[in-house]
Write an enzyme that holds these catalytic residues in place. Structure first.
Site, PDB file in Angstrom:
ATOM      1  CG  ASN A   1       4.436   1.382   9.274  1.00 28.14           C
ATOM      2  OD1 ASN A   1       3.353   1.140   8.562  1.00 28.14           O
ATOM      3  ND2 ASN A   1       4.022   2.919   9.630  1.00 28.14           N
TER       4      ASN A   1
ATOM      5  CB  SER B   1       4.432   5.931   7.150  1.00 29.04           C
ATOM      6  OG  SER B   1       3.860   5.796   5.862  1.00 29.04           O
TER       7      SER B   1
ATOM      8  CG  PHE C   1       0.061   9.395   6.390  1.00 37.94           C
ATOM      9  CD1 PHE C   1      -0.280   7.963   7.186  1.00 37.94           C
ATOM     10  CD2 PHE C   1       0.839  10.010   7.213  1.00 37.94           C
ATOM     11  CE1 PHE C   1       1.246   6.881   7.453  1.00 37.94           C
ATOM     12  CE2 PHE C   1       2.213   8.940   8.088  1.00 37.94           C
ATOM     13  CZ  PHE C   1       2.126   8.136   8.501  1.00 37.94           C
TER      14      PHE C   1
ATOM     15  CG  ASN D   1       3.145   4.414   0.950  1.00 38.82           C
ATOM     16  OD1 ASN D   1       4.018   3.997   0.509  1.00 38.82           O
ATOM     17  ND2 ASN D   1       2.842   3.921   2.762  1.00 38.82           N
ATOM     18  CB  THR D   2       4.908  10.441   4.697  1.00 37.18           C
ATOM     19  OG1 THR D   2       3.018  10.325   5.140  1.00 37.18           O
ATOM     20  CG2 THR D   2       4.523  12.497   4.920  1.00 37.18           C
TER      21      THR D   2
ATOM     22  CG  ASN E   1      -0.344   0.738   2.152  1.00 37.08           C
ATOM     23  OD1 ASN E   1      -0.388   1.945   2.215  1.00 37.08           O
ATOM     24  ND2 ASN E   1       0.294  -0.128   3.157  1.00 37.08           N
TER      25      ASN E   1
ATOM     26  CE  LYS F   1       3.109   0.673  12.703  1.00 39.39           C
ATOM     27  NZ  LYS F   1       1.621   0.609  12.531  1.00 39.39           N
TER      28      LYS F   1
HETATM   29  C1  FMN Z   1      -3.181  -0.606   3.793  1.00 39.38           C
HETATM   30  C2  FMN Z   1      -2.704  -0.176   4.806  1.00 39.38           C
HETATM   31  C3  FMN Z   1      -2.755   1.554   5.743  1.00 39.38           C
HETATM   32  C4  FMN Z   1      -1.692   1.661   6.312  1.00 39.38           C
HETATM   33  N1  FMN Z   1      -1.777   2.641   7.178  1.00 39.38           N
HETATM   34  C5  FMN Z   1      -0.932   3.059   8.485  1.00 39.38           C
HETATM   35  C6  FMN Z   1      -0.560   4.007   9.054  1.00 39.38           C
HETATM   36  O1  FMN Z   1      -1.460   5.230   8.757  1.00 39.38           O
HETATM   37  N2  FMN Z   1       0.161   4.156  10.377  1.00 39.38           N
HETATM   38  C7  FMN Z   1       0.357   3.317  10.388  1.00 39.38           C
HETATM   39  O2  FMN Z   1       0.899   3.435  11.771  1.00 39.38           O
HETATM   40  N3  FMN Z   1       0.866   1.554  10.106  1.00 39.38           N
HETATM   41  C8  FMN Z   1      -0.578   1.547   8.707  1.00 39.38           C
HETATM   42  N4  FMN Z   1       0.003   0.493   7.632  1.00 39.38           N
HETATM   43  C9  FMN Z   1       0.383  -0.810   9.085  1.00 39.38           C
HETATM   44  C10 FMN Z   1       0.324  -1.192   9.639  1.00 39.38           C
HETATM   45  O3  FMN Z   1      -0.701  -1.115  11.319  1.00 39.38           O
HETATM   46  C11 FMN Z   1       1.160  -2.831  10.255  1.00 39.38           C
HETATM   47  O4  FMN Z   1       1.894  -2.133  11.014  1.00 39.38           O
HETATM   48  C12 FMN Z   1       2.252  -3.910   9.197  1.00 39.38           C
HETATM   49  O5  FMN Z   1       1.505  -3.756   8.426  1.00 39.38           O
HETATM   50  C13 FMN Z   1       2.296  -4.728   9.354  1.00 39.38           C
HETATM   51  O6  FMN Z   1       1.104  -5.529   9.980  1.00 39.38           O
HETATM   52  P1  FMN Z   1       0.675  -6.706   9.210  1.00 39.38           P
HETATM   53  O7  FMN Z   1       1.572  -7.336   8.644  1.00 39.38           O
HETATM   54  O8  FMN Z   1      -0.621  -7.336  10.298  1.00 39.38           O
HETATM   55  O9  FMN Z   1      -0.526  -6.285   8.190  1.00 39.38           O
HETATM   56  C14 FMN Z   1      -0.973  -0.116   7.246  1.00 39.38           C
HETATM   57  C15 FMN Z   1      -1.384  -1.587   6.744  1.00 39.38           C
HETATM   58  C16 FMN Z   1      -1.622  -1.434   5.362  1.00 39.38           C
HETATM   59  C17 FMN Z   1      -1.547  -2.772   4.864  1.00 39.38           C
END
Ligand code: FMN
Length: 364
Positions: free
Chosen positions: A252, A183, A122, A185-186, A118, A223
């Site tokens: 993350n 993240s 934000f 993405n910023t 993804n 994080k």
């Molecule tokens: C679509 C998507 C959007 C996410 N948006 C955020 C976010 O806004 N802030 C954040 O700290 N992590 C974000 N994450 C990361 C998740 O909180 C998590 O740390 C990461 O996906 C690893 O866990 P998982 O393998 O169980 O998905 C996002 C993950 C996904 C898949």
């Protein structure tokens, strides 16, 4: 595979990923909003086994598995999500100013590997809107963490002030606050993980929380990304201890694509953070490193590729006090958190080692 899972996967495959997310989330909120809906969901799905209870960050969690940030960015569905079986919900990332996020498509499935890529960027309605929504929640409220990030248009030298604005806005509605500097993405965000930049940022957010919430000390966590070099992980751990932070969330998403086999699909998806099963190994490594460095002096929240009770148990044994997941919830569906917590309760009772690590849950 049960009928429920077959139907869920069929429905999931037919919709683009972001539309599937919106539809699924709408259904969860609808089910929780109809008369007695939330009560029924809670009655059958919420964790109630005493073996699962965790006391950490000065809070009581009915189960260690929570929903990771990014699913409910604006706090629309915390009651419904907790009723499905999550022990807590982390909302956000929110930023000081509302922003639309990146252009769509910005979420991509790699179903064979149980992964997502993804670059949402934000997308959120802003910290003030989130605070107002959480203030309006009626009925039993689950533990809610608020994850804050930097507004995209704010230049690097305005980052501290931007985080401080968000921290002030959410201080009184957040059970804990997470500074997200990880993240991908910023632009420039992850540079804030360097200790010389992170120290003033965390000090300023800590001060803002104390000022905005003088009667209740709001726990503060950071994080981190799985892509940090080992020395940088150690530096963040040392800094967290030095500043009296409450915990670290590891991890993350990653910018690596290791574990994704379809290179054409990887190229089509483009940049972004990868989550899900391929992240599991590195996220576990980072957790182990943090635990070796900090012992039980910090609350470590494990995220990254947790998809089963065995994964959950392994993270607890590796030093995590709490757990978070996002991607497995997308692939496995709404009954998944209940299933994992129920199986985990059995594992914790059968396996004294895991139970010991689990109950040694850091600063209470
Ligand atoms: C679509 C998507 C959007 C996410 N948006 C955020 C976010 O806004 N802030 C954040 O700290 N992590 C974000 N994450 C990361 C998740 O909180 C998590 O740390 C990461 O996906 C690893 O866990 P998982 O393998 O169980 O998905 C996002 C993950 C996904 C898949």
């Amino acid at each position: 595979m049960g009928v429920y899972q077959a139907v869920y996967r069929l429905a999931l495959r037919r919709l683009p990923p972001e539309a599937a997310h919106a539809a699924g989330f709408w259904l969860i909120r609808f089910a929780a909003a109809v008369p007695f809906g939330a009560w029924v969901l809670r009655r059958f799905l919420a964790p109630r086994d005493p073996a699962l209870r965790v006391r950490a960050l000065g809070l009581d969690f009915p189960g260690p598995l929570g929903l990771a940030a990014g699913f409910d960015k604006d706090g629309h569905g915390v009651a419904g999500l907790a009723a499905l079986g999550f022990g807590f919900v982390e909302v956000g990332t929110v930023t000081a100013r509302p922003q639309p996020g990146n252009a769509k498509p910005r979420m991509f499935r790699f179903a064979a590997e149980r992964a997502l890529v993804n670059r949402m960027g934000f997308n959120n309605a802003g910290a003030a809107a989130l605070a107002a929504r959480l203030r309006a929640v009626r009925g039993p409220r689950p533990v809610v963490g608020v994850n804050i990030g930097k507004t995209k248009v704010v230049p690097g030298d305005g980052a501290v002030a931007d985080y401080v604005t968000s921290a002030r806005l959410v201080a009184d509605v957040a059970d804990y606050v997470v500074v997200n500097v990880s993240s991908p993405n910023t632009p420039g965000l992850r540079d804030l993980q360097a200790a010389d930049k992170l120290r003033p940022l965390l000090l300023a957010v800590r001060a803002a929380l104390d000022e905005a919430s003088p009667r209740r000390r709001v726990p503060l966590l950071v994080k981190i990304a799985p892509d940090l070099a080992d020395a940088d992980i150690d530096a963040v751990a040392d800094l967290a201890l030095d500043l009296g932070l409450d915990g670290i969330i590891a991890t993350n998403t990653t910018i690596s694509r290791d574990g994704l086999r379809d290179s054409a699909a990887v190229a089509d998806a483009g940049p972004g953070g990868m989550s899900g099963a391929p992240l599991r190994g590195r996220a576990l490594e980072v957790l182990r490193r943090l635990h070796a460095r900090t012992g039980d002096r910090l609350v470590l929240i494990a995220a990254g590729g947790i998809s089963s009770a065995d994964d959950a148990r392994e993270r607890l044994a590796a030093g995590a006090t709490l757990l978070q997941a996002y991607t497995a919830f997308i692939y496995e569906g709404p009954l998944w958190p209940h299933r994992v917590q129920t199986e985990l309760a059995g594992r914790l009772r059968d396996d004294p080692d895991a139970a010991t690590a689990h109950s040694g849950c850091g600063p209470g």
